[in-house]
Design an enzyme around this catalytic site. Structure first.
Site, PDB file in Angstrom:
ATOM      1  N   GLY A 199      61.161  34.292  61.970  1.00  0.00           N
ATOM      2  CA  GLY A 199      60.007  33.563  61.437  1.00  0.00           C
ATOM      3  C   GLY A 199      59.900  33.552  59.935  1.00  0.00           C
ATOM      4  N   THR A 200      61.039  33.321  59.256  1.00  0.00           N
ATOM      5  CA  THR A 200      60.955  33.234  57.798  1.00  0.00           C
ATOM      6  C   THR A 200      61.791  32.052  57.313  1.00  0.00           C
ATOM      7  OG1 THR A 200      61.256  34.413  55.691  1.00  0.00           O
ATOM      8  CG2 THR A 200      62.795  34.955  57.464  1.00  0.00           C
ATOM      9  N   HIS A 237      55.857  43.270  50.955  1.00  0.00           N
ATOM     10  CA  HIS A 237      55.016  42.478  50.037  1.00  0.00           C
ATOM     11  C   HIS A 237      53.574  42.974  50.010  1.00  0.00           C
ATOM     12  CE1 HIS A 237      57.952  38.817  50.345  1.00  0.00           C
ATOM     13  NE2 HIS A 237      58.377  39.746  49.519  1.00  0.00           N
ATOM     14  N   CYS A 266      40.771  57.006  34.159  1.00  0.00           N
ATOM     15  CA  CYS A 266      40.616  55.532  34.081  1.00  0.00           C
ATOM     16  C   CYS A 266      39.291  55.223  33.400  1.00  0.00           C
ATOM     17  CB  CYS A 266      40.549  54.920  35.471  1.00  0.00           C
ATOM     18  SG  CYS A 266      42.063  55.078  36.368  1.00  0.00           S
ATOM     19  N   ALA A 284      58.604  32.102  68.235  1.00  0.00           N
ATOM     20  CA  ALA A 284      58.859  33.552  68.271  1.00  0.00           C
ATOM     21  C   ALA A 284      58.310  34.188  69.544  1.00  0.00           C
ATOM     22  CB  ALA A 284      58.224  34.202  67.040  1.00  0.00           C
TER      23      ALA A 284
HETATM   24  C1  BV8 Z   1      61.045  39.589  42.537  1.00  0.00           C
HETATM   25  C2  BV8 Z   1      52.547  38.278  49.136  1.00  0.00           C
HETATM   26  C3  BV8 Z   1      62.340  40.811  40.978  1.00  0.00           C
HETATM   27  C4  BV8 Z   1      51.409  37.468  48.735  1.00  0.00           C
HETATM   28  C5  BV8 Z   1      54.544  37.012  48.641  1.00  0.00           C
HETATM   29  C6  BV8 Z   1      64.605  31.390  41.470  1.00  0.00           C
HETATM   30  C7  BV8 Z   1      65.586  31.692  42.390  1.00  0.00           C
HETATM   31  C8  BV8 Z   1      65.510  32.820  43.181  1.00  0.00           C
HETATM   32  C9  BV8 Z   1      64.426  33.691  43.073  1.00  0.00           C
HETATM   33  C10 BV8 Z   1      63.448  33.388  42.168  1.00  0.00           C
HETATM   34  C11 BV8 Z   1      63.524  32.254  41.360  1.00  0.00           C
HETATM   35  N1  BV8 Z   1      62.420  32.224  40.577  1.00  0.00           N
HETATM   36  C12 BV8 Z   1      61.645  33.307  40.859  1.00  0.00           C
HETATM   37  C13 BV8 Z   1      62.264  34.025  41.812  1.00  0.00           C
HETATM   38  C14 BV8 Z   1      61.815  35.284  42.407  1.00  0.00           C
HETATM   39  C15 BV8 Z   1      60.697  35.016  43.396  1.00  0.00           C
HETATM   40  C16 BV8 Z   1      61.115  33.990  44.419  1.00  0.00           C
HETATM   41  O1  BV8 Z   1      61.864  34.285  45.339  1.00  0.00           O
HETATM   42  N2  BV8 Z   1      60.603  32.764  44.257  1.00  0.00           N
HETATM   43  C17 BV8 Z   1      60.980  31.713  45.186  1.00  0.00           C
HETATM   44  C18 BV8 Z   1      59.728  30.903  45.561  1.00  0.00           C
HETATM   45  C19 BV8 Z   1      62.046  30.847  44.543  1.00  0.00           C
HETATM   46  N3  BV8 Z   1      60.479  36.285  44.056  1.00  0.00           N
HETATM   47  C20 BV8 Z   1      59.660  37.181  43.502  1.00  0.00           C
HETATM   48  O2  BV8 Z   1      58.986  36.982  42.522  1.00  0.00           O
HETATM   49  C21 BV8 Z   1      59.641  38.544  44.181  1.00  0.00           C
HETATM   50  N4  BV8 Z   1      59.885  39.551  43.198  1.00  0.00           N
HETATM   51  O3  BV8 Z   1      61.947  38.791  42.682  1.00  0.00           O
HETATM   52  O4  BV8 Z   1      61.090  40.653  41.661  1.00  0.00           O
HETATM   53  C22 BV8 Z   1      63.107  41.906  41.605  1.00  0.00           C
HETATM   54  C23 BV8 Z   1      63.462  41.860  42.949  1.00  0.00           C
HETATM   55  C24 BV8 Z   1      64.189  42.891  43.504  1.00  0.00           C
HETATM   56  C25 BV8 Z   1      64.555  43.977  42.741  1.00  0.00           C
HETATM   57  C26 BV8 Z   1      64.170  44.026  41.395  1.00  0.00           C
HETATM   58  C27 BV8 Z   1      63.458  42.995  40.825  1.00  0.00           C
HETATM   59  C28 BV8 Z   1      58.298  38.820  44.807  1.00  0.00           C
HETATM   60  C29 BV8 Z   1      58.082  37.872  45.961  1.00  0.00           C
HETATM   61  C30 BV8 Z   1      56.838  38.293  46.736  1.00  0.00           C
HETATM   62  C31 BV8 Z   1      55.735  37.291  46.535  1.00  0.00           C
HETATM   63  N5  BV8 Z   1      54.645  37.577  47.479  1.00  0.00           N
HETATM   64  N6  BV8 Z   1      53.587  37.349  49.493  1.00  0.00           N
HETATM   65  C32 BV8 Z   1      50.690  36.879  49.899  1.00  0.00           C
HETATM   66  O5  BV8 Z   1      51.112  37.011  51.065  1.00  0.00           O
HETATM   67  O6  BV8 Z   1      49.665  36.270  49.583  1.00  0.00           O
HETATM   68  S1  BV8 Z   1      55.683  35.861  49.146  1.00  0.00           S
HETATM   69  C33 BV8 Z   1      55.190  34.999  50.508  1.00  0.00           C
HETATM   70  O7  BV8 Z   1      56.338  34.247  50.932  1.00  0.00           O
HETATM   71  C34 BV8 Z   1      54.827  35.829  51.733  1.00  0.00           C
HETATM   72  O8  BV8 Z   1      55.062  37.201  51.617  1.00  0.00           O
HETATM   73  C35 BV8 Z   1      55.747  35.269  52.795  1.00  0.00           C
HETATM   74  O9  BV8 Z   1      55.999  36.172  53.775  1.00  0.00           O
HETATM   75  C36 BV8 Z   1      56.916  35.000  51.963  1.00  0.00           C
HETATM   76  C37 BV8 Z   1      58.032  34.234  52.558  1.00  0.00           C
HETATM   77  O10 BV8 Z   1      57.500  33.195  53.304  1.00  0.00           O
HETATM   78  P1  BV8 Z   1      57.791  33.222  54.880  1.00  0.00           P
HETATM   79  O11 BV8 Z   1      57.289  34.498  55.447  1.00  0.00           O
HETATM   80  O12 BV8 Z   1      59.207  32.893  55.125  1.00  0.00           O
HETATM   81  O13 BV8 Z   1      56.829  32.084  55.383  1.00  0.00           O
HETATM   82  P2  BV8 Z   1      57.083  30.507  55.292  1.00  0.00           P
HETATM   83  O14 BV8 Z   1      55.772  29.834  55.575  1.00  0.00           O
HETATM   84  O15 BV8 Z   1      57.821  30.174  54.044  1.00  0.00           O
HETATM   85  O16 BV8 Z   1      58.089  30.210  56.510  1.00  0.00           O
HETATM   86  C38 BV8 Z   1      57.649  30.386  57.824  1.00  0.00           C
HETATM   87  C39 BV8 Z   1      58.865  30.206  58.716  1.00  0.00           C
HETATM   88  O17 BV8 Z   1      58.471  30.487  60.053  1.00  0.00           O
HETATM   89  C40 BV8 Z   1      59.401  28.788  58.683  1.00  0.00           C
HETATM   90  O18 BV8 Z   1      60.812  28.824  58.629  1.00  0.00           O
HETATM   91  C41 BV8 Z   1      58.937  28.210  60.031  1.00  0.00           C
HETATM   92  O19 BV8 Z   1      59.901  27.324  60.580  1.00  0.00           O
HETATM   93  C42 BV8 Z   1      58.890  29.447  60.894  1.00  0.00           C
HETATM   94  N7  BV8 Z   1      57.917  29.370  61.978  1.00  0.00           N
HETATM   95  C43 BV8 Z   1      56.710  28.717  61.978  1.00  0.00           C
HETATM   96  N8  BV8 Z   1      56.125  28.905  63.183  1.00  0.00           N
HETATM   97  C44 BV8 Z   1      56.955  29.687  63.935  1.00  0.00           C
HETATM   98  C45 BV8 Z   1      58.099  29.982  63.166  1.00  0.00           C
HETATM   99  N9  BV8 Z   1      59.123  30.722  63.632  1.00  0.00           N
HETATM  100  C46 BV8 Z   1      59.011  31.191  64.890  1.00  0.00           C
HETATM  101  N10 BV8 Z   1      57.948  30.959  65.696  1.00  0.00           N
HETATM  102  C47 BV8 Z   1      56.913  30.202  65.252  1.00  0.00           C
HETATM  103  N11 BV8 Z   1      55.875  29.963  66.061  1.00  0.00           N
END
Ligand code: BV8
Length: 236
Positions: free
Chosen positions: A183-184, A117, A147, A227
């Site tokens: 952690g995701t 990402h 550019c 983690a």
């Molecule tokens: C794409 C960069 C096409 C920015 C980020 C409907 C259904 C399915 C998909 C979609 C849909 N509508 C739209 C989509 C696609 C969309 C998507 O998935 N949306 C979701 C919300 C439904 N995806 C996209 O747009 C992607 N592109 O699909 O293009 C394509 C794909 C492939 C091939 C061709 C074409 C682009 C997505 C990227 C967006 N950018 N980040 C920034 O960082 O500012 S996403 C953002 O979310 C971060 O990168 C982050 O890493 C990512 C996921 O979040 P997590 O890392 O999991 O973090 P989160 O807080 O959610 O969870 C933390 C976890 O850790 C929890 O479970 C918690 O319990 C745990 N935790 C907490 N503390 C601890 C712990 N675990 C262990 N120890 C601890 N101490």
């Protein structure tokens, strides 16, 4: 277990003090950054889409400037260190795929890794695709005199954009004997679908997470806990 693919998310950096995106309270990361210059955000769409960048580049740059500045006050934790040790010592194939844009894996010493990402420490010229290491006085885009006006942007994959290194990730998953997710939340695709791909290719699958994720049901085994405790135990 010769070939390993590891996916990490915000949870691996949580104990280092980097906010996660989706919290139990429902307040998302996108809403926790504000300062005197920029208002409190209320939607991902305000700061993490191409439309947001086009509509208000100042706001989007400010959001990422705040997060980049935050890197100076955080350190890798025991989970990052354990993965870096595994990277150094593992004789088989190993690839750490991080969804995170922080630099904690690199600072812990990980080498065989990639940012799917993007990364806060990079910027990108949207006109010619050339990357720059981020610096305060960002160089003009010297690589593309064509550019008319270099369009530097954070080197971040916004929602709706295609994640980086997908070919390399899919090739590694096809060869994997073990896929480990750390952690995701399993909320964002295509990363959230990697476990199913790995499984279909015959890999064993393990989730290390604080709580059950949206994709927990797809893993052969889920270990719940922080983690910084689970990852060193697993690497041992
Ligand atoms: C794409 C960069 C096409 C920015 C980020 C409907 C259904 C399915 C998909 C979609 C849909 N509508 C739209 C989509 C696609 C969309 C998507 O998935 N949306 C979701 C919300 C439904 N995806 C996209 O747009 C992607 N592109 O699909 O293009 C394509 C794909 C492939 C091939 C061709 C074409 C682009 C997505 C990227 C967006 N950018 N980040 C920034 O960082 O500012 S996403 C953002 O979310 C971060 O990168 C982050 O890493 C990512 C996921 O979040 P997590 O890392 O999991 O973090 P989160 O807080 O959610 O969870 C933390 C976890 O850790 C929890 O479970 C918690 O319990 C745990 N935790 C907490 N503390 C601890 C712990 N675990 C262990 N120890 C601890 N101490």
């Amino acid at each position: 277990m010769h070939n390993i693919v590891i996916l990490t998310g915000a949870g691996i950096s949580a104990e280092s003090g980097v906010p996660t995106f989706r919290t139990k309270s429902g307040t998302t990361y996108w809403e926790t950054y504000e300062d005197d210059l920029v208002p409190k955000y209320h939607r991902v769409e305000d700061v993490c889409t191409p439309e947001a960048l086009a509509a208000d580049p100042e706001l989007v740059h400010r959001f990422y400037d705040l997060r980049r500045a935050g890197l100076a006050s955080v350190e890798p934790n025991a989970a990052h260190a354990a993965l870096a040790r595994l990277d150094r010592e593992w004789s088989g194939a190993l690839l750490i795929v991080t969804q995170n844009v922080d630099d904690l894996h690199e600072r812990a010493g990980a080498k065989r890794m990639l940012h799917m990402h993007g990364a806060l420490k990079q910027s990108l010229c949207a006109a010619c695709g050339v990357r720059f290491d981020w610096a305060d006085d960002l160089p003009p885009c010297t690589s593309c005199p064509a550019c008319a006006a270099p369009r530097l942007r954070p080197d971040i994959v916004f929602f709706g954009e295609i994640p980086y290194h997908m070919d390399r990730i899919e090739a590694a998953l096809a060869q994997a004997d073990l896929f480990v997710s750390i952690g995701t939340s399993g909320a964002v695709y295509p990363a959230a679908g990697f476990v199913r791909l790995a499984s279909a290719y015959g890999a064993a699958t393990l989730e290390l997470n604080l709580e059950r994720s949206e994709g927990s049901g797809w893993f052969e085994e889920s270990r719940l806990g922080p983690a910084s405790q689970l990852v060193p135990e697993w690497v041992e």
